[in-house]
Design a protein around this motif. Sequence first.
Motif, short mmCIF file in Angstrom:
data_model
loop_
_atom_site.label_atom_id
_atom_site.label_comp_id
_atom_site.label_asym_id
_atom_site.label_seq_id
_atom_site.Cartn_x
_atom_site.Cartn_y
_atom_site.Cartn_z
N ASN A 1 0.83 -1.22 0.00
CA ASN A 1 0.00 0.00 0.00
C ASN A 1 0.86 1.26 0.00
O ASN A 1 0.53 2.25 -0.66
CB ASN A 1 -0.95 0.02 1.21
N VAL A 2 1.96 1.21 0.75
CA VAL A 2 2.84 2.38 0.80
C VAL A 2 3.55 2.56 -0.55
O VAL A 2 3.61 3.65 -1.10
CB VAL A 2 3.87 2.22 1.95
N VAL A 3 4.03 1.45 -1.07
CA VAL A 3 4.72 1.49 -2.36
C VAL A 3 3.76 1.94 -3.46
O VAL A 3 4.13 2.68 -4.37
CB VAL A 3 5.32 0.10 -2.68
N GLY A 4 2.51 1.49 -3.35
CA GLY A 4 1.52 1.81 -4.38
C GLY A 4 0.85 3.15 -4.16
O GLY A 4 -0.10 3.49 -4.84
N LEU A 5 1.33 3.93 -3.20
CA LEU A 5 0.84 5.29 -2.96
C LEU A 5 -0.61 5.34 -2.48
O LEU A 5 -1.28 6.36 -2.61
CB LEU A 5 1.00 6.17 -4.21
N TYR B 1 -0.71 10.69 -10.05
CA TYR B 1 0.53 9.99 -10.35
C TYR B 1 0.34 8.48 -10.19
O TYR B 1 0.80 7.70 -11.03
CB TYR B 1 1.64 10.49 -9.43
N ARG B 2 -0.38 8.10 -9.13
CA ARG B 2 -0.66 6.68 -8.90
C ARG B 2 -1.43 6.11 -10.08
O ARG B 2 -1.12 5.04 -10.60
CB ARG B 2 -1.48 6.52 -7.62
N GLY B 3 -2.46 6.85 -10.51
CA GLY B 3 -3.28 6.38 -11.62
C GLY B 3 -2.47 6.11 -12.88
O GLY B 3 -2.74 5.17 -13.62
N ARG B 4 -1.45 6.95 -13.11
CA ARG B 4 -0.70 6.82 -14.36
C ARG B 4 0.44 5.82 -14.29
O ARG B 4 0.88 5.31 -15.31
CB ARG B 4 -0.15 8.19 -14.78
N THR B 5 0.94 5.58 -13.05
CA THR B 5 2.18 4.79 -13.01
C THR B 5 2.06 3.44 -12.31
O THR B 5 2.91 2.58 -12.51
CB THR B 5 3.30 5.57 -12.28
N VAL B 6 1.03 3.27 -11.47
CA VAL B 6 0.93 2.03 -10.70
C VAL B 6 -0.36 1.30 -11.04
O VAL B 6 -1.43 1.90 -11.11
CB VAL B 6 0.96 2.32 -9.18
N GLY B 7 -0.27 0.00 -11.24
CA GLY B 7 -1.46 -0.83 -11.38
C GLY B 7 -1.54 -1.79 -10.21
O GLY B 7 -0.51 -2.20 -9.66
N PHE B 8 -2.79 -2.09 -9.78
CA PHE B 8 -2.96 -3.00 -8.65
C PHE B 8 -3.74 -4.23 -9.06
O PHE B 8 -4.71 -4.15 -9.81
CB PHE B 8 -3.80 -2.33 -7.54
N VAL B 9 -3.31 -5.37 -8.50
CA VAL B 9 -4.17 -6.56 -8.53
C VAL B 9 -4.33 -6.98 -7.08
O VAL B 9 -3.34 -7.20 -6.38
CB VAL B 9 -3.52 -7.71 -9.35
N PHE B 10 -5.57 -7.03 -6.63
CA PHE B 10 -5.81 -7.34 -5.22
C PHE B 10 -6.18 -8.80 -5.07
O PHE B 10 -6.61 -9.46 -6.02
CB PHE B 10 -6.95 -6.49 -4.67
N VAL C 1 3.47 -2.84 -11.52
CA VAL C 1 2.22 -3.48 -11.11
C VAL C 1 2.46 -4.20 -9.79
O VAL C 1 3.43 -4.93 -9.64
CB VAL C 1 1.70 -4.48 -12.18
N LEU C 2 1.56 -3.90 -8.83
CA LEU C 2 1.66 -4.51 -7.51
C LEU C 2 0.51 -5.50 -7.37
O LEU C 2 -0.64 -5.14 -7.61
CB LEU C 2 1.55 -3.43 -6.43
N ALA C 3 0.85 -6.74 -7.01
CA ALA C 3 -0.19 -7.75 -6.88
C ALA C 3 -0.11 -8.34 -5.48
O ALA C 3 0.93 -8.85 -5.07
CB ALA C 3 -0.01 -8.83 -7.94
N ASP C 4 -1.23 -8.23 -4.74
CA ASP C 4 -1.25 -8.71 -3.36
C ASP C 4 -1.98 -10.05 -3.32
O ASP C 4 -3.21 -10.09 -3.37
CB ASP C 4 -1.96 -7.68 -2.46
N GLU C 5 -1.23 -11.11 -3.24
CA GLU C 5 -1.78 -12.47 -3.25
C GLU C 5 -2.81 -12.63 -4.36
O GLU C 5 -3.97 -12.96 -4.09
CB GLU C 5 -2.38 -12.82 -1.89
N PRO C 6 -2.42 -12.41 -5.59
CA PRO C 6 -3.38 -12.43 -6.69
C PRO C 6 -3.96 -13.82 -6.93
O PRO C 6 -5.00 -13.94 -7.55
CB PRO C 6 -2.55 -11.97 -7.89
N THR C 7 -3.29 -14.85 -6.43
CA THR C 7 -3.79 -16.21 -6.67
C THR C 7 -4.27 -16.85 -5.38
O THR C 7 -4.59 -18.03 -5.34
CB THR C 7 -2.66 -17.08 -7.28
#
Lengths: 405, 234
Positions: B53-57, B84-93, B168-174
Amino acid sequence: MPFEVYVALRFLREGRTQTALILGGATVGVAVIVFITALMGGLQSTLVDKTLSSQPHLTLKRPERVARVLPAAAGEAVSAVVEKVPERIRSIEQWQRALRLVAGAPGVVAAAPTAAGSAFASRAEVSKSVAIRGIEAESFDAVVRIRRKMVAGRFRVQGTEAVIGTVLAVDLGLAVGDKLRLATAEGRQDVFTVAGIFDLGDQNVNQRWVLVSLRAAQTLLDLEAGITTIEAKAADPFTAEAIARELGPRTGLDADSWMNVNAQLLTALRSQDASALMIQAFVVMAVALGIASVLGVSVIQKSRQIGILKATGTSTGAVLRIFLVEGAVVGLAGSIAGSALGAAMCFGFAAAVKNPYGEALFPIELSPGLFLLASAVALSTALVAAVAPARHAARLDPATVIRHG
Amino acid sequence: MGDPALEVRQVRKDYAAGEVVTPVLHGVDLVLERGEFTALVGPSGSGKSTLLNVVGLLDRPTAGSVAIAGTDTGPLDDRALTRYRGRTVGFVFQFHHLLPEFSALENVMLPMMAGRGRADRSMVECAGRLLAQVGLGERAHRRPSELSGGQQQRVAVARALAMAPRLVLADEPTGNLDTRSADEIFALLRTFNRTAGVTFLVVTHDTRLAERCDRIVELVDGRIVSDRANGRPA
Ligand SMILES: Nc1ncnc2c1ncn2[C@@H]1O[C@H](COP(=O)(O)OP(=O)(O)O)[C@@H](O)[C@H]1O
Ligand SMILES: [Mg+2]
């Protein structure tokens, strides 16, 4: 389409029950405002129209001679009853000049000289007490719209022609072309021919008024070339009292307005306005609270969606706007549906509530301005109601929402 | 080769609940080079999600700095941070987190619409292409509730890539998927990493999957205890 509108419309479409609830609330609110305003407007303008149909807006008479009470010495009780001194009818001095003053006053659209007095009207053995009004056809019609209210014959008072009301016509069994004798208490009398019969919508006027030429009335009432009254019409009837206050001193005459004569009616109308406004204010408040609480619940239920939106690039401002747009859309849709419902209620009411002759009791006044007003009220109410839920939504922390699934 | 995709320096994170302050991250340093595919592993409660969460802003660190693609994010205000988050970071929760009110296609479009402030045709094409890449071209107009868990997570992957992010940050995507779906999702992330050069940081409990990453970072009690290159990545 703007992003916020896209999301707001979808949330509204998918939240069927809640959307139906707040839309229903807004619709009913607008309908009530439209209906009450139209009803009151129609009722009031009918009452005012009825009152004004047989009444000039302004009446100027020669000041009455009154027996004045002498200033009382200290401590002395004085009877304050002021009695009129009976006297023969007296003409307004230099009435042509006064008439010009009245006709030229700002806000006055027409002025008419009248020679008025009482007399007995008789045919065969039947006799009735009546009010003679000597008039000039054109100027009188400009002040009291009578030509349109003729039910038989024509509105003409040339020579010995007379125009009478429907009730007097029945009382004396008179038809157009019949003869009618007018006699004053002083013993002057003349025979007139009924030229026309009017219905001014007032029982008393229909029974008592006998309209004759100015000349004929002056002779009957022994006024020589004088008149007793100047009657006038104001462009806006509700300015009549102000005009009367100004014209009185300028002409040296007693100026009276229909508003003064009908003060009770006007007071009643004003309190009716006030209570209608109150009802509407409470309706608006109820609708606002309803919208605010339902939107509030929907924001809480959508916490997860809001968190996801924020986590995937939606700004705090955009979240705020999404819910404001929801409010605006509800207000707008409620305005349209409510205007339609309100209009339908008005027509339903007009169809259902009728007088014994099967006519609507009074016209319902539906103006575009009324719909605009109701819509503006609904839109601003819905927007204001949406502010608190929208701010709550905007403050949600995405990290918390994401963490808790 | 230019700035690293991510540069985390001495990041600390405390959670304050009234009087009680719980330190969760105790000075984390982490640098991800562009195009790296890194696994973040560690016991439950060690602070992996907090770090993500910190890394992903999504959250600001209590102390320390986070720079993405060479830009220090500390001085940015909330608005600028969101942009900036919207343009540079993608999340998979872990819990895919799709919006149930929108179709798969629209879910992928949402970050684009949020970024540009409106919806337009080009986004439909772009989102459609991404869905085709994750194998859901046929199901673009289905609602999330009409898709299986694995399919939903694939939509989430397409959404994470919608803005062509650096990271892209993925938090336990599987975490919630059966082995087969998990393998498919993992393969998908790897494909985007290889073909588009996207940098990935993937939290996982699955050692089998961690062994298929370029690098494995282990976090215990808010500290990085091991950081090793993986000799035989998938
Ligand atoms: N908002 C918060 N307030 C207080 N404590 C929190 C909060 N979020 C996480 N924590 C605590 O921080 C620790 C790390 O949590 P987390 O980052 O979710 O670990 P992981 O993802 O590695 O399981 C846990 O002990 C958790 O209880
Ligand atoms: Mg976690």
